[in-house]
Design an enzyme around this catalytic site. Structure first.
Site, PDB file in Angstrom:
ATOM      1  N   LYS A  22       0.681  -0.838   0.431  1.00 46.47           N
ATOM      2  CA  LYS A  22       0.500  -0.068   0.285  1.00 46.47           C
ATOM      3  C   LYS A  22       1.167   1.539  -0.117  1.00 46.47           C
ATOM      4  O   LYS A  22       1.193   2.143  -0.760  1.00 46.47           O
ATOM      5  CB  LYS A  22      -0.364   0.041   1.306  1.00 46.47           C
ATOM      6  CG  LYS A  22      -1.543   1.245   1.462  1.00 46.47           C
ATOM      7  CD  LYS A  22      -2.440   1.466   3.009  1.00 46.47           C
ATOM      8  CE  LYS A  22      -2.156   1.488   3.851  1.00 46.47           C
ATOM      9  NZ  LYS A  22      -0.989   3.385   4.672  1.00 46.47           N
ATOM     10  N   ASN A  23       1.978   0.970   0.900  1.00 44.23           N
ATOM     11  CA  ASN A  23       3.057   2.702   1.524  1.00 44.23           C
ATOM     12  C   ASN A  23       3.729   2.675   0.436  1.00 44.23           C
ATOM     13  O   ASN A  23       4.532   3.458  -0.219  1.00 44.23           O
ATOM     14  CB  ASN A  23       3.102   2.597   2.675  1.00 44.23           C
ATOM     15  CG  ASN A  23       1.994   2.559   3.331  1.00 44.23           C
ATOM     16  OD1 ASN A  23       0.952   3.008   3.228  1.00 44.23           O
ATOM     17  ND2 ASN A  23       2.700   2.329   4.668  1.00 44.23           N
ATOM     18  N   CYS A 123      -5.161  12.325  12.716  1.00 40.67           N
ATOM     19  CA  CYS A 123      -5.902  11.210  12.440  1.00 40.67           C
ATOM     20  C   CYS A 123      -5.351  10.223  13.881  1.00 40.67           C
ATOM     21  O   CYS A 123      -4.830  10.886  15.024  1.00 40.67           O
ATOM     22  CB  CYS A 123      -5.417   9.973  11.861  1.00 40.67           C
ATOM     23  SG  CYS A 123      -3.349   9.296  11.894  1.00 40.67           S
ATOM     24  N   ARG A 128      -0.120  14.536  13.115  1.00 38.41           N
ATOM     25  CA  ARG A 128       1.092  14.452  11.471  1.00 38.41           C
ATOM     26  C   ARG A 128       0.800  15.564  10.404  1.00 38.41           C
ATOM     27  O   ARG A 128       0.530  15.386   9.714  1.00 38.41           O
ATOM     28  CB  ARG A 128      -0.377  13.207  11.339  1.00 38.41           C
ATOM     29  CG  ARG A 128       0.367  11.792  11.599  1.00 38.41           C
ATOM     30  CD  ARG A 128      -0.455  10.652  11.789  1.00 38.41           C
ATOM     31  NE  ARG A 128       0.570  10.427  10.358  1.00 38.41           N
ATOM     32  CZ  ARG A 128      -0.186   9.289   9.166  1.00 38.41           C
ATOM     33  NH1 ARG A 128      -1.349   8.556   9.861  1.00 38.41           N
ATOM     34  NH2 ARG A 128       0.552   8.564   8.295  1.00 38.41           N
ATOM     35  N   ASP A 314       4.515   0.627  12.184  1.00 36.06           N
ATOM     36  CA  ASP A 314       3.459  -0.463  11.150  1.00 36.06           C
ATOM     37  C   ASP A 314       3.441  -1.059  11.994  1.00 36.06           C
ATOM     38  O   ASP A 314       2.310  -2.175  11.733  1.00 36.06           O
ATOM     39  CB  ASP A 314       3.370   0.027  10.072  1.00 36.06           C
ATOM     40  CG  ASP A 314       3.101   1.174   9.715  1.00 36.06           C
ATOM     41  OD1 ASP A 314       3.088   1.626   8.383  1.00 36.06           O
ATOM     42  OD2 ASP A 314       2.961   2.737  10.262  1.00 36.06           O
ATOM     43  N   ARG A 406      -9.024   0.258   4.881  1.00 36.71           N
ATOM     44  CA  ARG A 406      -8.379   0.591   3.908  1.00 36.71           C
ATOM     45  C   ARG A 406      -7.068   0.934   3.691  1.00 36.71           C
ATOM     46  O   ARG A 406      -6.170   1.191   2.599  1.00 36.71           O
ATOM     47  CB  ARG A 406      -8.425   2.479   4.781  1.00 36.71           C
ATOM     48  CG  ARG A 406     -10.196   2.993   5.111  1.00 36.71           C
ATOM     49  CD  ARG A 406      -8.876   4.231   5.878  1.00 36.71           C
ATOM     50  NE  ARG A 406      -7.677   4.580   5.778  1.00 36.71           N
ATOM     51  CZ  ARG A 406      -7.178   5.902   6.216  1.00 36.71           C
ATOM     52  NH1 ARG A 406      -7.182   6.261   7.030  1.00 36.71           N
ATOM     53  NH2 ARG A 406      -5.918   6.003   5.748  1.00 36.71           N
TER      54      ARG A 406
HETATM   55  C1  EPZ Z   1       4.247   7.025   6.423  1.00 39.86           C
HETATM   56  O1  EPZ Z   1       3.865   8.090   6.981  1.00 39.86           O
HETATM   57  C2  EPZ Z   1       2.691   6.140   6.213  1.00 39.86           C
HETATM   58  N1  EPZ Z   1       1.977   6.370   5.257  1.00 39.86           N
HETATM   59  C3  EPZ Z   1       3.131   4.894   7.684  1.00 39.86           C
HETATM   60  O2  EPZ Z   1       1.597   4.194   7.490  1.00 39.86           O
HETATM   61  C4  EPZ Z   1       3.639   4.895   8.086  1.00 39.86           C
HETATM   62  O3  EPZ Z   1       3.607   4.945   9.421  1.00 39.86           O
HETATM   63  C5  EPZ Z   1       4.852   6.193   9.084  1.00 39.86           C
HETATM   64  O4  EPZ Z   1       5.550   6.798   7.514  1.00 39.86           O
HETATM   65  C6  EPZ Z   1       5.762   5.592   9.190  1.00 39.86           C
HETATM   66  O5  EPZ Z   1       6.938   4.664   9.451  1.00 39.86           O
HETATM   67  C7  EPZ Z   1       2.172   6.056   3.737  1.00 39.86           C
HETATM   68  O6  EPZ Z   1       3.156   6.073   3.948  1.00 39.86           O
HETATM   69  C8  EPZ Z   1       1.180   7.101   3.543  1.00 39.86           C
HETATM   70  P1  EPZ Z   1       6.255  10.359   8.304  1.00 39.86           P
HETATM   71  P2  EPZ Z   1       3.870   9.328   6.944  1.00 39.86           P
HETATM   72  O7  EPZ Z   1       6.547  11.466   7.437  1.00 39.86           O
HETATM   73  O8  EPZ Z   1       4.812   9.865   5.992  1.00 39.86           O
HETATM   74  C9  EPZ Z   1       6.281  13.847  11.308  1.00 39.86           C
HETATM   75  C10 EPZ Z   1       0.013   2.748   7.916  1.00 39.86           C
HETATM   76  O9  EPZ Z   1      -0.134   2.409   8.717  1.00 39.86           O
HETATM   77  N2  EPZ Z   1       6.575  14.338  10.885  1.00 39.86           N
HETATM   78  O10 EPZ Z   1       6.984   8.929   8.139  1.00 39.86           O
HETATM   79  O11 EPZ Z   1       3.117  10.681   7.360  1.00 39.86           O
HETATM   80  C11 EPZ Z   1       5.314  12.787  12.300  1.00 39.86           C
HETATM   81  O12 EPZ Z   1       3.871  13.360  12.719  1.00 39.86           O
HETATM   82  C12 EPZ Z   1       0.603   4.465   8.178  1.00 39.86           C
HETATM   83  O13 EPZ Z   1       0.044   2.155   6.621  1.00 39.86           O
HETATM   84  C13 EPZ Z   1       5.961  15.951  11.434  1.00 39.86           C
HETATM   85  O14 EPZ Z   1       6.368  15.821  12.940  1.00 39.86           O
HETATM   86  O15 EPZ Z   1       4.944   9.351   8.614  1.00 39.86           O
HETATM   87  C14 EPZ Z   1       5.464  11.781  13.037  1.00 39.86           C
HETATM   88  O16 EPZ Z   1       5.708  11.375  14.022  1.00 39.86           O
HETATM   89  C15 EPZ Z   1       0.469   4.824   9.216  1.00 39.86           C
HETATM   90  N3  EPZ Z   1       5.979  16.904  10.327  1.00 39.86           N
HETATM   91  C16 EPZ Z   1       7.015  11.388  12.264  1.00 39.86           C
HETATM   92  O17 EPZ Z   1       6.931  12.121  11.479  1.00 39.86           O
HETATM   93  C17 EPZ Z   1       5.972  15.976   9.172  1.00 39.86           C
HETATM   94  O18 EPZ Z   1       6.606  17.347   7.778  1.00 39.86           O
HETATM   95  C18 EPZ Z   1       6.903  10.458  11.219  1.00 39.86           C
HETATM   96  O19 EPZ Z   1       6.093  10.363   9.778  1.00 39.86           O
HETATM   97  C19 EPZ Z   1       5.831  14.932   8.477  1.00 39.86           C
HETATM   98  C20 EPZ Z   1       5.908  13.745   9.993  1.00 39.86           C
END
Ligand code: EPZ
Length: 428
Positions: A22-23, A123, A128, A314, A406
């Site tokens: 998915k990701n 969420c 996020r 995850d 989803r």
């Molecule tokens: C990706 O989300 C995945 N989703 C998530 O999978 C996964 O949990 C996550 O990466 C971490 O591995 C997809 O790839 C579609 P991040 P993403 O930006 O990119 C903070 C699932 O279950 N952050 O790596 O949104 C954020 O709040 C989903 O399939 C900021 O503060 O995650 C988090 O605490 C859930 N500012 C951390 O960084 C930003 O601009 C990591 O988030 C971006 C992120």
């Protein structure tokens, strides 16, 4: 809203095939915006988030055909042609159902010089924000206003300019957004502290197949030479390592012996190491993974989540559920999201003994869980509740399984194929 009735106690056996990731499919679908010609994705999973992304691409004026009919069945393909895109916008009603819609920001700015994307709300697992995405794109010349909950972005009139970018903290979709913006920017972009998740590498490889110039793939430093245009290409989406890990958890919790086919095992090294440490028997042979476990004979193991190649956040909920009936106490620390223990309250309803202290959960193994009515809260939590219900004595009812649908390609059907007893009750 569908619910699942799970009759616990059945050990698993048989063979199951992992679907596409998915990701990886989500950024790859967004990458189609960059190309002058069609992008064909094969091995895509059949799940809600991809259908939402397809709706979003169609809303923008492109053509997104998913799961084309194939003589009574369907092909796991997405045929994406965004050359007719005339509305570079991602509206709130689509973004609110799928945060990953923000992945269109980079491609829209790179290819169309403008974008209007509803600011993703938080969420269940955390606020996020996407501040890191915006800061990096601004370094490439993009300007943003926030009006009415929408991020309105504009690239310089001559297009985005390559920049030397360092992410303050690792962000998976932030890396993907900037990567996709950089492939059409003028000059060179370096992305430092880039996410190393395999899904980022898979996206990069598809961009290279479309004509992008990217080096450092799989490392935390990506170097991109901008090109004038990207062409049509076809790309097979990588297998879903989180689905594979979830299936390992299922066998670990219920006991039994099963073979998982089609996983890319080197994406799972850390996860497999932790299950082995807990007493699960794993054997890799010709790319297939045989998993064997005896219910009630697992040992408690500590886990701290982290960016790849660390233990994936995850997989945290699924591993925590597995520890609920392991011998001893395990300490699970979640370092990525601030609120990713929503499954704990529900697991306690099954009899799990879990104490939360900030970002750490202490799980004391109990003899056996007992079935109860449960409510899913987010994607991976809903998977962990199904696994726990399968290991529990008696029957459980799980509501709000739309969270599951989803992000998993018919996980309940896959588990039933291994001998689980899960009945899906269609919403009345
Ligand atoms: C990706 O989300 C995945 N989703 C998530 O999978 C996964 O949990 C996550 O990466 C971490 O591995 C997809 O790839 C579609 P991040 P993403 O930006 O990119 C903070 C699932 O279950 N952050 O790596 O949104 C954020 O709040 C989903 O399939 C900021 O503060 O995650 C988090 O605490 C859930 N500012 C951390 O960084 C930003 O601009 C990591 O988030 C971006 C992120």
């Amino acid at each position: 809203m569908d619910k699942l009735l799970v009759e616990g106690g059945a050990p698993l056996s048989g063979t199951v095939r992992v679907s596409g990731a998915k990701n990886a499919a989500l950024p790859l679908m967004a990458a189609s915006i960059l190309a002058d010609g069609p992008l064909t994705l094969t091995n895509i999973p059949r799940l809600g988030d991809l259908r939402t992304m397809g709706r979003l691409l169609g809303y923008m004026g492109g053509r997104a055909e998913l799961y084309p009919e194939n003589g009574g069945g369907y092909r796991e393909e997405a045929l994406l042609d965004m050359s007719s895109l005339d509305k570079p916008e991602a509206p709130h009603d689509l973004v609110k159902t799928m945060r990953a819609s923000s992945l269109v920001l980079g491609p829209l700015l790179a290819r169309h010089g403008r974008a209007k994307v509803s600011l993703p709300g938080g969420c269940a697992i955390g606020v996020r924000p996407i501040d890191l995405h915006l800061k990096a794109l601004a370094a490439m010349g993009a300007e943003f206003d926030l009006t009415g909950g929408d991020i309105v972005g504009r690239a310089p009139k001559d297009g985005l300019v390559g920049a030397d970018i360092r992410f303050d903290s690792v962000t998976v979709t932030g890396t993907e957004n900037v990567l996709m913006a950089a492939v059409l920017a003028k000059g060179k972009t370096v992305i430092r502290n880039a996410a190393r998740e395999p899904e980022v590498a898979d996206t990069a490889r598809a961009l290279v197949a479309m004509g992008a110039k990217i080096s450092g793939i799989e490392s935390d430093e990506l170097e991109i030479e901008g090109v004038d245009s990207l062409k049509a290409a076809s790309h097979a989406v990588m297998p879903d390592r989180i689905e594979a890990g979830t299936l390992i958890s299922a066998v670990a919790m219920t006991g039994g012996r099963a073979t998982i086919k089609g996983a890319r095992l080197n994406d799972l090294a850390v996860v497999m190491g932790k299950f082995t440490e807990a007493g699960v028997f794993l054997r890799a042979e010709n790319g297939d993974l045989t998993v064997e476990a005896h219910r009630g004979l697992l040992s408690a193991v500590n886990v701290t989540t982290g960016p790849y190649p660390g233990f994936p956040t995850d997989m945290q909920a699924q591993f925590l559920a597995t520890m609920a009936t392991a011998k001893g106490a395990s300490i699970i620390t979640e370092t990525i999201f601030e609120n990713r223990f929503m499954h704990v309250a529900e697991l306690r309803r099954l009899g799990a003994d879990v104490t939360l202290e900030g970002r750490t959960a202490v799980v004391k193994g109990v003899e056996r869980l007992s079935g109860a009515p449960l409510t899913a809260s987010d994607l991976r939590a809903s998977a962990s509740l199904i696994l726990a219900a399968m290991a529990a004595k008696g029957t459980s009812e799980i509501t709000r399984v739309y969270h599951l649908d989803r992000g998993y390609d018919r996980l309940d059907e896959k588990l039933n194929g291994l001998g689980a007893k899960i009945k899906r009750v269609k919403a009345d």
